[in-house]
Design a protein around this motif. Structure first.
Motif, PDB file in Angstrom:
ATOM      1  N   PHE A 155      14.669  34.232  -2.959  1.00 49.18           N
ATOM      2  CA  PHE A 155      14.329  33.131  -3.838  1.00 49.18           C
ATOM      3  C   PHE A 155      13.010  33.430  -4.535  1.00 49.18           C
ATOM      4  CE2 PHE A 155      17.351  31.149  -1.021  1.00 49.18           C
ATOM      5  CZ  PHE A 155      18.016  30.237  -1.829  1.00 49.18           C
ATOM      6  N   LEU A 156      12.908  33.006  -5.778  1.00 45.93           N
ATOM      7  CA  LEU A 156      11.710  33.213  -6.586  1.00 45.93           C
ATOM      8  C   LEU A 156      10.901  31.933  -6.637  1.00 45.93           C
ATOM      9  CD1 LEU A 156      10.026  34.742  -8.786  1.00 45.93           C
ATOM     10  CD2 LEU A 156      11.616  33.759 -10.445  1.00 45.93           C
ATOM     11  N   CYS A 212       7.978  25.218 -10.504  1.00 49.58           N
ATOM     12  CA  CYS A 212       8.311  26.631 -10.280  1.00 49.58           C
ATOM     13  C   CYS A 212       7.968  27.077  -8.870  1.00 49.58           C
ATOM     14  CB  CYS A 212       7.587  27.509 -11.291  1.00 49.58           C
ATOM     15  SG  CYS A 212       7.979  27.136 -13.007  1.00 49.58           S
ATOM     16  N   SER A 213       7.127  26.294  -8.179  1.00 52.55           N
ATOM     17  CA  SER A 213       6.771  26.625  -6.801  1.00 52.55           C
ATOM     18  C   SER A 213       7.924  26.335  -5.840  1.00 52.55           C
ATOM     19  CB  SER A 213       5.530  25.840  -6.372  1.00 52.55           C
ATOM     20  OG  SER A 213       5.776  24.448  -6.479  1.00 52.55           O
ATOM     21  N   ARG A 214       8.958  25.641  -6.321  1.00 56.29           N
ATOM     22  CA  ARG A 214      10.143  25.394  -5.493  1.00 56.29           C
ATOM     23  C   ARG A 214      11.020  26.649  -5.562  1.00 56.29           C
ATOM     24  NH1 ARG A 214      14.557  20.437  -5.890  1.00 56.29           N
ATOM     25  NH2 ARG A 214      15.633  21.042  -3.973  1.00 56.29           N
ATOM     26  N   PRO A 215      11.234  27.332  -4.433  1.00 56.68           N
ATOM     27  CA  PRO A 215      12.008  28.584  -4.450  1.00 56.68           C
ATOM     28  C   PRO A 215      13.401  28.382  -5.072  1.00 56.68           C
ATOM     29  CG  PRO A 215      10.910  28.299  -2.344  1.00 56.68           C
ATOM     30  CD  PRO A 215      10.750  27.003  -3.092  1.00 56.68           C
ATOM     31  N   HIS A 216      13.764  29.307  -5.998  1.00 55.36           N
ATOM     32  CA  HIS A 216      15.024  29.163  -6.722  1.00 55.36           C
ATOM     33  C   HIS A 216      15.595  30.512  -7.142  1.00 55.36           C
ATOM     34  CE1 HIS A 216      11.741  29.169  -9.677  1.00 55.36           C
ATOM     35  NE2 HIS A 216      12.595  29.677 -10.545  1.00 55.36           N
ATOM     36  N   ILE A 217      16.901  30.499  -7.357  1.00 56.42           N
ATOM     37  CA  ILE A 217      17.645  31.635  -7.907  1.00 56.42           C
ATOM     38  C   ILE A 217      18.533  31.062  -9.000  1.00 56.42           C
ATOM     39  CG2 ILE A 217      19.426  33.382  -7.481  1.00 56.42           C
ATOM     40  CD1 ILE A 217      18.491  33.487  -4.551  1.00 56.42           C
TER      41      ILE A 217
END
Length: 193
Positions: free
Chosen positions: A132-133, A169-174
């Protein structure tokens, strides 16, 4: 997308190396920040390996550069314009790992705001390594064609053309395109500060 040819891997790598050098970070320090080998960072900077979306964003975040700086291939720092117009086809898109393409939409540097279009071919995802980014800022996106799925650690949201999303954007996502046949396109506004 227009007929402008995508930035070559070598040119992208050269620009990333310039930005890293300007930041004062060593190749090894960037590798440590990204959790990859110095050899992999070197391959990205030489253009022999094309980074994924998440790897590119992690790279510029590690060196403290905005994503928009990657598109400024001249390396010249421009002050924010009072009025800026950029015609279609004046900024080459950047093709990343998995065939994902990013194109800067803002006509010039805009403090604390990044405006992009992303194109995800069938089955393309923002990360080649499954991690996750998370990065700086607040993200606002609208799908303009196809469908994109944004996966978070505890849920997934699928957006069709016309649907929008916003999240820190600090919430991990793909981000990924689950379609086997349809290309997905979205516009993204990333606000910093």
């Amino acid at each position: 997308m227009d007929d402008l040819e995508a930035v070559s891997s070598e040119r992208l790598g050269r620009r990333l190396r310039e930005l890293r050098t300007e930041s004062g970070m060593s190749l090894r320090a960037v590798a440590r920040e990204l959790g990859i080998s110095a050899s992999a960072v070197s391959q990205i900077e030489r253009g022999t390996m094309r980074p994924s979306v998440s790897r590119l964003i992690a790279y510029v975040s590690a060196i403290g550069a905005p994503l928009a700086a990657v598109f400024d291939l001249t390396g010249q720092k421009e002050p924010p314009p009072e009025l800026a117009v950029r015609r279609a086809g004046e900024v080459a898109p950047i093709r990343l790992g998995g065939g994902v393409t990013f194109r800067r939409l803002s006509p010039g540097p805009t403090p604390d705001v990044e405006f992009f279009e992303s194109t995800y071919p069938p089955h393309a995802v923002s990360t080649a390594h499954g991690q996750f980014l998370k990065h700086e800022g607040y993200e606002v996106g609208t799908v303009t064609a196809g469908e994109l799925t944004i996966e978070f650690e505890s849920e997934a949201v699928t957006l069709a053309a016309g649907d929008s999303i916003t999240f820190p954007c600090s919430r991990p996502h793909i981000i990924g395109n689950r379609s086997a046949t349809v290309t997905a396109v979205a516009t993204w506004l990333i606000v910093h500060g």
